[in-house]
Write a protein that holds these residues in place. Structure first.
Motif, PDB file in Angstrom:
ATOM      1  N   PRO A  94      78.232  20.911  32.442  1.00  0.00           N
ATOM      2  CA  PRO A  94      78.037  20.914  33.900  1.00  0.00           C
ATOM      3  C   PRO A  94      76.655  20.392  34.311  1.00  0.00           C
ATOM      4  O   PRO A  94      75.672  20.592  33.596  1.00  0.00           O
ATOM      5  N   LEU A  95      76.631  19.734  35.451  1.00  0.00           N
ATOM      6  CA  LEU A  95      75.367  19.380  36.097  1.00  0.00           C
ATOM      7  C   LEU A  95      75.348  20.108  37.437  1.00  0.00           C
ATOM      8  O   LEU A  95      76.137  19.804  38.331  1.00  0.00           O
ATOM      9  N   TYR A  96      74.475  21.107  37.530  1.00  0.00           N
ATOM     10  CA  TYR A  96      74.407  21.903  38.755  1.00  0.00           C
ATOM     11  C   TYR A  96      73.306  21.387  39.656  1.00  0.00           C
ATOM     12  O   TYR A  96      72.278  20.909  39.185  1.00  0.00           O
ATOM     13  N   SER A  97      73.528  21.535  40.959  1.00  0.00           N
ATOM     14  CA  SER A  97      72.529  21.107  41.930  1.00  0.00           C
ATOM     15  C   SER A  97      72.129  22.317  42.781  1.00  0.00           C
ATOM     16  O   SER A  97      72.995  23.041  43.285  1.00  0.00           O
ATOM     17  N   PHE A  98      70.833  22.565  42.882  1.00  0.00           N
ATOM     18  CA  PHE A  98      70.337  23.702  43.665  1.00  0.00           C
ATOM     19  C   PHE A  98      69.396  23.217  44.763  1.00  0.00           C
ATOM     20  O   PHE A  98      68.556  22.343  44.524  1.00  0.00           O
ATOM     21  N   GLN A  99      69.539  23.794  45.957  1.00  0.00           N
ATOM     22  CA  GLN A  99      68.683  23.399  47.080  1.00  0.00           C
ATOM     23  C   GLN A  99      67.664  24.472  47.435  1.00  0.00           C
ATOM     24  O   GLN A  99      66.804  24.264  48.273  1.00  0.00           O
ATOM     25  N   LYS A 100      67.792  25.641  46.796  1.00  0.00           N
ATOM     26  CA  LYS A 100      66.916  26.763  47.139  1.00  0.00           C
ATOM     27  C   LYS A 100      66.320  27.373  45.899  1.00  0.00           C
ATOM     28  O   LYS A 100      66.963  27.395  44.852  1.00  0.00           O
ATOM     29  N   MET A 101      65.116  27.895  46.028  1.00  0.00           N
ATOM     30  CA  MET A 101      64.521  28.665  44.928  1.00  0.00           C
ATOM     31  C   MET A 101      63.618  29.726  45.556  1.00  0.00           C
ATOM     32  O   MET A 101      62.918  29.433  46.526  1.00  0.00           O
ATOM     33  N   ASP A 109      66.138  17.772  45.378  1.00  0.00           N
ATOM     34  CA  ASP A 109      67.299  18.349  44.697  1.00  0.00           C
ATOM     35  C   ASP A 109      66.905  18.775  43.301  1.00  0.00           C
ATOM     36  O   ASP A 109      66.377  17.964  42.534  1.00  0.00           O
ATOM     37  N   LEU A 110      67.170  20.024  42.970  1.00  0.00           N
ATOM     38  CA  LEU A 110      66.933  20.503  41.613  1.00  0.00           C
ATOM     39  C   LEU A 110      68.260  20.484  40.859  1.00  0.00           C
ATOM     40  O   LEU A 110      69.214  21.177  41.230  1.00  0.00           O
ATOM     41  N   LEU A 111      68.326  19.668  39.832  1.00  0.00           N
ATOM     42  CA  LEU A 111      69.547  19.549  39.036  1.00  0.00           C
ATOM     43  C   LEU A 111      69.316  20.180  37.666  1.00  0.00           C
ATOM     44  O   LEU A 111      68.276  19.940  37.051  1.00  0.00           O
ATOM     45  N   ILE A 112      70.251  20.993  37.226  1.00  0.00           N
ATOM     46  CA  ILE A 112      70.138  21.556  35.873  1.00  0.00           C
ATOM     47  C   ILE A 112      71.365  21.148  35.058  1.00  0.00           C
ATOM     48  O   ILE A 112      72.503  21.397  35.458  1.00  0.00           O
ATOM     49  N   LYS A 113      71.111  20.482  33.933  1.00  0.00           N
ATOM     50  CA  LYS A 113      72.185  20.034  33.041  1.00  0.00           C
ATOM     51  C   LYS A 113      72.358  21.110  31.981  1.00  0.00           C
ATOM     52  O   LYS A 113      71.466  21.336  31.148  1.00  0.00           O
ATOM     53  N   MET A 341      58.670  32.730  29.241  1.00  0.00           N
ATOM     54  CA  MET A 341      59.531  33.893  29.494  1.00  0.00           C
ATOM     55  C   MET A 341      59.725  34.137  30.990  1.00  0.00           C
ATOM     56  O   MET A 341      60.804  34.535  31.425  1.00  0.00           O
ATOM     57  N   LYS A 342      58.680  33.880  31.779  1.00  0.00           N
ATOM     58  CA  LYS A 342      58.842  33.992  33.245  1.00  0.00           C
ATOM     59  C   LYS A 342      59.872  32.976  33.734  1.00  0.00           C
ATOM     60  O   LYS A 342      60.700  33.272  34.592  1.00  0.00           O
ATOM     61  N   ALA A 343      59.795  31.776  33.172  1.00  0.00           N
ATOM     62  CA  ALA A 343      60.733  30.716  33.570  1.00  0.00           C
ATOM     63  C   ALA A 343      62.158  31.105  33.181  1.00  0.00           C
ATOM     64  O   ALA A 343      63.112  30.894  33.940  1.00  0.00           O
ATOM     65  N   SER A 344      62.304  31.693  31.990  1.00  0.00           N
ATOM     66  CA  SER A 344      63.627  32.107  31.530  1.00  0.00           C
ATOM     67  C   SER A 344      64.201  33.166  32.476  1.00  0.00           C
ATOM     68  O   SER A 344      65.365  33.095  32.886  1.00  0.00           O
ATOM     69  N   SER A 349      67.757  34.854  36.902  1.00  0.00           N
ATOM     70  CA  SER A 349      67.928  35.649  38.117  1.00  0.00           C
ATOM     71  C   SER A 349      68.175  34.795  39.355  1.00  0.00           C
ATOM     72  O   SER A 349      68.822  35.246  40.303  1.00  0.00           O
ATOM     73  N   GLN A 350      67.681  33.557  39.357  1.00  0.00           N
ATOM     74  CA  GLN A 350      67.870  32.706  40.540  1.00  0.00           C
ATOM     75  C   GLN A 350      69.162  31.895  40.484  1.00  0.00           C
ATOM     76  O   GLN A 350      69.742  31.588  41.504  1.00  0.00           O
ATOM     77  N   PHE A 351      69.532  31.492  39.274  1.00  0.00           N
ATOM     78  CA  PHE A 351      70.645  30.536  39.173  1.00  0.00           C
ATOM     79  C   PHE A 351      71.791  31.026  38.288  1.00  0.00           C
ATOM     80  O   PHE A 351      72.809  30.337  38.159  1.00  0.00           O
TER      81      PHE A 351
END
Ligand SMILES: *Cc1c(COP(=O)(O)O)cnc(C)c1O
Length: 401
Positions: A94-101, A109-113, A341-344, A349-351
């Motif tokens: 999946p390639l997810y697209s997020f507009q909020k953080m 656009d933040l995309l996470i593969k 670890m903060k990023a993890s 928790s966000q996505f």
């Protein structure tokens, strides 16, 4: 993208002819025979230094199809018959697209593969699938690899699905989930009382003596070829666009080089007209690839980071990674274990995406770069998520308590 997925389109009829080319001396070697390293450069390799003589597979791009990225990829891989690939779904993630953080609207656009969605839960399956398919076409039924964890669990998984025998050499210190995976997939696990470098050397000797195929990362050029499929998928999932920036976690520099190689294949074949800005992200305690980019006097102090999949003393694909980062003016970012670890925790928790520390390193690089105000309004920012958080729960547990 089910019906036109990259993996589903890997039906190969007349693949474009390929050859091997040395990263260091540019010597070309005929593709009719398989090569691990350039024989001219490899003979002078010193222990404790990155190996010279890593090979690219290169193609006659003039004969590559211009119809679709899928057809292009199917031609630019050294596999004759799609049935040689494992039956499992590798890639096509999946390639997810997020507009909020943090409850704030992002102006890009933040995309996470999400490559944790591979059969063995890491990006490594892209390489293992190609190595396994190639071995199958050459009639080799045993594949060996040295690994810090994920390459081994990946090869064990893919081989299980292909009725091939996998022999995995892991340092005793590998996280328990990765050791358990290897055993559950039925591979032969050899725990090495020593580090990855020792496991690497033993595996090369064994594969030579026994005529087994060797999957060691970078040493086998198919590991780079297999991983490049991610760039083709990104291009397809973005409907023929490419991201402005791509954040990649870096240990040996194979994923990094493969991301570049995939985009280069698209560039050389006329599908795109530029290469995205790639950001190599390493952990502070294991930043030898980045630290040696601008020096003549190479130094490789031993690594120490909780991101075990990118804890690398001697980056095996140093010269190729350096070539790409220089050629395309890539960025380099170093993040601490704490930031990782903060990023993890933030990704989870966000996505809802739980990443092992090595994978969260890319996201930590993104956060750092975002804090520095480096994201251009309206741009497309892509972060690779390379491995599941369930592969190393103890790091998460220590972070929480
Ligand atoms: C192997 C791995 C990496 C780094 O890849 P290299 O090719 O060694 O740079 C990053 N994340 C995960 C989860 C990995 O398993």
């Amino acid at each position: 993208m089910s019906s036109t997925s990259v993996q589903a389109c890997l039906r190969n009829y007349n693949m474009v002819k390929y050859y091997f080319q040395c990263v260091n001396c540019n010597q070309k070697l005929d593709g009719d025979e398989f090569h691990y390293l350039c024989p001219y450069c490899a003979k002078d390799n010193q222990p404790g230094m990155p190996p010279k003589g890593i090979l690219w597979m290169k193609y006659d791009y003039g004969h590559a199809p211009k119809t679709s990225a899928f057809e292009l990829l199917q031609q630019l891989l050294p596999i004759q018959d799609e049935r040689s690939y494992p039956p499992l779904k590798v890639g096509d993630t999946p390639l997810y697209s997020f507009q909020k953080m943090n409850a704030k609207e992002l102006d890009f656009d933040l995309l996470i593969k999400d490559d944790s969605q591979n059969p063995s839960y890491s990006f490594k399956d892209r390489a293992s699938a190609l190595v396994s398919a190639f071995a199958k076409e050459k009639g080799i039924s045993t594949i060996i690899t040295a690994s810090t964890g994920n390459a081994g669990s990946s090869l064990a998984c893919i081989c299980a699905s292909q009725n091939q025998k996998a022999i995995i050499l892991l340092p005793e210190s590998a996280p328990v989930a990765k050791l358990i995976q290897v055993e559950m997939y039925g591979a032969e696990l050899q725990k090495i009382a020593g580090n990855y470098d020792l496991a690497f050397d033993i595996s090369v000797e064994l594969s030579k003596a026994k005529a087994w195929f060797n999957r060691n990362t970078a040493y086998n050029p198919l590991t780079i070829e297999g991983k490049k499929s991610v760039s083709f998928e990104i291009f397809d999932q973005m409907k023929g666009q490419i991201p402005d920036m791509v954040f990649v976690p870096v240990g040996d520099g194979v994923i990094l080089s493969a991301v570049y190689k995939g985009f280069e294949d698209l560039l050389f074949s006329g599908f795109i007209d530029k290469i995205p800005q790639v950001c190599a992200v390493q952990a502070k305690g294991s930043s030898n690839l980045i630290d040696n980019l601008n020096t003549e006097q190479l130094r490789f102090p031993s690594s120490s980071t909780l991101a075990d999949s990118i804890a690398v003393d001697i980056p095996r694909n140093f010269y190729m990674a350096k070539h790409y980062l220089k050629k395309y003016k890539g960025d380099a970012i170093i993040v601490s274990d704490d930031e990782i670890m903060k990023a993890s925790s933030q990704m989870a928790s966000q996505f809802g995406l739980f990443a092992e520390p090595a994978s969260a390193t890319a996201f930590a690089g993104f956060i750092k770069s975002h804090h520095n105000g480096e994201m251009i309004k309206g741009s497309q920012i892509l972060v690779l998520h390379t491995g599941s958080g369930l592969k190393d729960v103890s790091s998460a547990q220590n972070y929480l308590h």
